[in-house]
Design a protein around this motif. Sequence first.
Motif, PDB file in Angstrom:
ATOM      1  N   SER A 110       8.052 -11.517   0.473  1.00 13.84           N
ATOM      2  CA  SER A 110       8.192 -10.078   0.342  1.00 13.84           C
ATOM      3  C   SER A 110       6.836  -9.607  -0.162  1.00 13.84           C
ATOM      4  N   ASN A 156      -1.309  -1.649   2.306  1.00 14.13           N
ATOM      5  CA  ASN A 156      -0.437  -0.508   2.630  1.00 14.13           C
ATOM      6  C   ASN A 156       0.599  -0.257   1.536  1.00 14.13           C
ATOM      7  N   GLU A 157       0.932  -1.317   0.792  1.00 14.75           N
ATOM      8  CA  GLU A 157       2.032  -1.209  -0.169  1.00 14.75           C
ATOM      9  C   GLU A 157       1.574  -0.487  -1.439  1.00 14.75           C
ATOM     10  N   GLN A 214      -2.283  -6.961  11.136  1.00 11.28           N
ATOM     11  CA  GLN A 214      -0.997  -7.051  10.464  1.00 11.28           C
ATOM     12  C   GLN A 214       0.076  -7.110  11.540  1.00 11.28           C
ATOM     13  N   ASP A 218       2.146  -5.272  13.350  1.00 10.66           N
ATOM     14  CA  ASP A 218       2.184  -4.457  14.566  1.00 10.66           C
ATOM     15  C   ASP A 218       0.830  -4.248  15.222  1.00 10.66           C
ATOM     16  N   ILE A 278      -3.560   0.856  11.809  1.00 12.51           N
ATOM     17  CA  ILE A 278      -2.201   1.102  11.333  1.00 12.51           C
ATOM     18  C   ILE A 278      -2.183   1.979  10.096  1.00 12.51           C
ATOM     19  N   THR A 303       8.496   3.220  11.571  1.00 15.70           N
ATOM     20  CA  THR A 303       8.638   1.851  11.106  1.00 15.70           C
ATOM     21  C   THR A 303       7.569   1.545  10.069  1.00 15.70           C
ATOM     22  N   ASP A 335       5.394  -1.254   9.841  1.00 13.57           N
ATOM     23  CA  ASP A 335       4.696  -2.423  10.386  1.00 13.57           C
ATOM     24  C   ASP A 335       5.659  -3.454  10.965  1.00 13.57           C
ATOM     25  N   LEU A 336       6.795  -3.002  11.459  1.00 11.91           N
ATOM     26  CA  LEU A 336       7.728  -3.943  12.060  1.00 11.91           C
ATOM     27  C   LEU A 336       8.346  -3.400  13.342  1.00 11.91           C
ATOM     28  N   ALA A 337       7.592  -2.627  14.101  1.00  8.96           N
ATOM     29  CA  ALA A 337       8.132  -2.117  15.369  1.00  8.96           C
ATOM     30  C   ALA A 337       8.470  -3.273  16.298  1.00  8.96           C
ATOM     31  N   GLN A 355       3.936   5.138  12.983  1.00  6.38           N
ATOM     32  CA  GLN A 355       3.692   3.852  12.350  1.00  6.38           C
ATOM     33  C   GLN A 355       3.262   4.136  10.909  1.00  6.38           C
ATOM     34  N   GLY A 395       2.783   1.976   8.508  1.00  2.00           N
ATOM     35  CA  GLY A 395       2.164   0.858   7.802  1.00  2.00           C
ATOM     36  C   GLY A 395       3.212   0.126   6.980  1.00  2.00           C
ATOM     37  N   MET A 396       2.789  -0.979   6.380  1.00  2.00           N
ATOM     38  CA  MET A 396       3.751  -1.771   5.608  1.00  2.00           C
ATOM     39  C   MET A 396       3.969  -1.099   4.247  1.00  2.00           C
ATOM     40  N   ALA A 397       4.703  -0.001   4.293  1.00  2.00           N
ATOM     41  CA  ALA A 397       4.915   0.821   3.100  1.00  2.00           C
ATOM     42  C   ALA A 397       6.330   1.378   3.194  1.00  2.00           C
ATOM     43  N   GLU A 398       7.289   0.577   2.723  1.00  2.00           N
ATOM     44  CA  GLU A 398       8.692   0.924   2.942  1.00  2.00           C
ATOM     45  C   GLU A 398       9.124   2.144   2.134  1.00  2.00           C
ATOM     46  N   GLN A 399       8.472   2.370   1.022  1.00  2.00           N
ATOM     47  CA  GLN A 399       8.829   3.535   0.217  1.00  2.00           C
ATOM     48  C   GLN A 399       8.371   4.806   0.931  1.00  2.00           C
ATOM     49  N   PHE A 438      13.859  -5.388   2.847  1.00  2.00           N
ATOM     50  CA  PHE A 438      12.883  -4.434   2.314  1.00  2.00           C
ATOM     51  C   PHE A 438      13.490  -3.053   2.139  1.00  2.00           C
ATOM     52  N   ARG A 450      13.343  -2.994  -1.824  1.00  2.00           N
ATOM     53  CA  ARG A 450      12.151  -2.234  -2.233  1.00  2.00           C
ATOM     54  C   ARG A 450      12.369  -0.740  -2.158  1.00  2.00           C
ATOM     55  N   SER A 473      13.198 -14.389   0.685  1.00  2.00           N
ATOM     56  CA  SER A 473      12.369 -13.186   0.887  1.00  2.00           C
ATOM     57  C   SER A 473      12.770 -12.443   2.152  1.00  2.00           C
TER      58      SER A 473
END
Lengths: 299, 335
Positions: free
Chosen positions: A136, A170-171, A199, A201, A207, B53, B55-57, B75, B77-81, B105, B109, B141
């Motif tokens: 994660s 990104n996080e 990354q 995608d 991105i 999404t 980063d998981l399209a 898109q 990015g890897m930012a779920e919030q 996630f 998260r 995870s």
Amino acid sequence: MASTPPGKTAAARDDGFPHTGSNVSLRERAYRIRRHALRMGEVQGQGYIAQALGIADVLAVCYFHAMRYRPDDTRWEGRDRFLLSIGHYAIALYAALIEAGILPESEIETYGADASRLPMSGMAGYTPGMEMTGGSLGHGVGIAVGVALGLKRKKSDSFVYTLFSDGELNEGSIWEGVMGAAHWRLDNLIGIVDVNDQQADGPSAAISSREPLHERFRAFGWHTQRVDGNDIDAVATALDAARAVRVAAPRIVICDTRMAKGVPFLEARERNHFLRVEAGEWQRAISLLDETFSGGAVS
Amino acid sequence: MSGAPNAEAPKQRLTTSAMIASIAAPGQRTASAPFGHALVALAKSHPGIVGLTADLAKYTDLHIFAQAYPDRFYQMGMAEQLLMSAAAGLAREGAMPFVTTYAVFASRRAYDFICMAIAEERLNVKIVCALPGLTSGYGPSHQATEDIAIFRGMPNLTIIDPADALEIEQAVPAIAAHDGPVYMRLLRGQVPLLLDAYGYRFELGKAKTIRTGNDVLVISTGLATMRALQAAEILERDSIGVEVLHAATIKPLDLDTIIAAAGKGGRLVVVAENHTIIGGLGEAVAAGLLRAGVAPKFRQIGLPDAFLAAGALPTLHDRYGISAEAIARQIKGWL
Ligand SMILES: Cc1ncc(C[n+]2csc(CCOP(=O)(O)OP(=O)(O)O)c2C)c(N)n1
Ligand SMILES: [Mg+2]
């Protein structure tokens, strides 16, 4: 490139620099790390091999130049901590841990198998030398802040390293950690970020807004360096500086790396987060790697 | 660390199928990316639909929508919030966001962002998440073993767990027609196709009997319904009649149908789910039955209350009791 850390001369093995005095070059260490990783990939027919090949030079410098540890005692209090935030890079760290003598080479055969100590995503409870459970993404920097604070409470002179990725930038949690580390002036925290411009995608620069990364970390109060992460001398020099510099601030070494580095036909393949390698290609990659290494051509 | 193994190297090797996981049995009929295709089809008549999404399209089948409607795809990015907050913002401005990530996630998260930005205002956001329960060999995870437990406590949120490709295809327009936030567990990639053979039709909020039987009533959801149907065939060879009542909608739960079925004929009642036995369908059914004064012999099939091991999915499903054989074995032991 000598593998003797600054300020250290060849000394007893238990000073925490087990490879001091070794005549194996960092270049050879990186080659062998790549080789172990390819062998693991072959075992499962998959794995994050492009990442492993890309980060091998950085890991060689960490484990054979910069970091203090005892291969036979991974809980040794005097060790530098290494937090692999990017759990999917586990294959790369296993390869480094094997090369460092922390894991036996024979366990390559168990990679990713049921009941193996080498699961495909890194987990602390499974593998000696794996200090955090990743997978994660976005956890490493925050944990490193806590470890750095904890080491200071104990008056330890150990460093905590955390390896994270451009995708992880990104996080929001990464930036919480970045601010926390600067606030607490954690000069015992060394971040390494792998900028492979990839990354899940696609290309990370496409991105999410990533640059200017150097300026961003500097503006957040970090001692900042940016190097070619496949240039072993440059990485070693940067990690030396990160340890030696006298500023009351956390340190970041931004490493630009090339995915699949060292295996030209994989490097040439369209870049992908999850690089597919066909069954027959693993051996071909290993042979190429062997030839390149023994032929002396570096890149 | 309950999953941590000993140093012994295993003899038998099975490929860990985390990133290219398929839960289809060899030779089973499948359909490719049913969610992606259904969303593209629906978007034609629903201009408000947008896709987001983190980063998981590619890994949630949303890339198919992104290719068809690039100007309606975001898109994040890897930012779920950010993913959830931005979806809330788009929904406020009249769009109907379909957002995708992995179930772990979204539930772990991004919980607060779903709860306060989306659910509290009852915004029209559809959260569609791959790798539900134990559908990845990557370890805790990536194993969303408690997502339903987490989300069941969230007011306003509708929760569904489709069993196959047909149901996913039918659920997409159904959740779009529902005005409010929805959490849907997604099977992605090559998804088993089986419910067409039973003449099944998905209806939001309705549990449906897929197969009848006199000895055991299995109430199941999601992937566990597929496995329960397979287990029923195994048990039939021993002349054990298994009824399968599929509760694709977990919240609000169709208790009327469940209570009526469980109260009929003194059968063993088993709830089967691809989820920890804590806080999922099993406990929801148990509480509903008790409140109604219906108390059959009751058992749960589900994942243990533990962080599960990494490894190959078929082995893990068998070990943790949600393979067809393991389900049949457990039921037989309870009769
Ligand atoms: C919190 C979280 N969100 C999403 C994922 C799914 N995921 C796994 S790897 C990855 C890409 C991360 O970027 P990076 O580490 O730069 O990727 P790479 O360089 O390995 O391609 C994503 C989105 C995850 N593991 N964790
Ligand atoms: Mg990357």
